[in-house]
Write a protein that holds these residues in place. Structure first.
Motif, mmCIF file in Angstrom:
data_model
loop_
_atom_site.group_PDB
_atom_site.id
_atom_site.type_symbol
_atom_site.label_atom_id
_atom_site.label_comp_id
_atom_site.label_asym_id
_atom_site.label_seq_id
_atom_site.Cartn_x
_atom_site.Cartn_y
_atom_site.Cartn_z
ATOM 1 N N ALA A 7 -4.031 11.576 0.205
ATOM 2 C CA ALA A 7 -3.973 11.393 1.660
ATOM 3 C C ALA A 7 -3.727 12.719 2.373
ATOM 4 C CB ALA A 7 -2.884 10.380 2.014
ATOM 5 N N TYR A 38 -6.580 5.776 5.066
ATOM 6 C CA TYR A 38 -6.655 6.704 3.920
ATOM 7 C C TYR A 38 -5.609 7.805 4.075
ATOM 8 C CZ TYR A 38 -11.515 4.859 3.604
ATOM 9 O OH TYR A 38 -12.642 4.075 3.548
ATOM 10 N N GLU A 39 -5.515 8.359 5.284
ATOM 11 C CA GLU A 39 -4.609 9.481 5.524
ATOM 12 C C GLU A 39 -3.139 9.067 5.526
ATOM 13 O OE1 GLU A 39 -5.893 11.660 8.972
ATOM 14 O OE2 GLU A 39 -7.731 12.329 7.960
ATOM 15 N N ASP A 41 -2.111 6.850 3.453
ATOM 16 C CA ASP A 41 -1.957 6.383 2.076
ATOM 17 C C ASP A 41 -1.715 4.874 2.010
ATOM 18 O OD1 ASP A 41 -2.214 6.997 -0.574
ATOM 19 O OD2 ASP A 41 -0.160 7.693 -0.849
#
Length: 64
Positions: A7, A38-39, A41
């Protein structure tokens, strides 16, 4: 120094390219919400999205 998570690495690479989450999402064929997840996590990219991320970045983001 601690190894970056996927991430963290993906976010850093996106920012280095000067892209917003929305722009990055458009280039890899997902929503801005997906890139955010996604970033943060919260979720991993699908195989298709991962291939597009690798193509765009020219590498696979680091994984911890």
């Amino acid at each position: 120094m601690a190894k970056q998570t996927f991430a963290e690495s993906m976010r850093e690479d996106r920012v280095d390219l000067g892209l917003t989450q929305k722009q990055f999402a458009g280039l890899i064929g997902v929503s801005q919400g997906d890139v955010s997840a996604y970033e943060l996590d919260l979720r991993r990219p699908s195989k298709r999205a991962m291939k597009e991320i690798e193509r765009l970045l020219g590498k696979q983001p680091a994984t911890k």
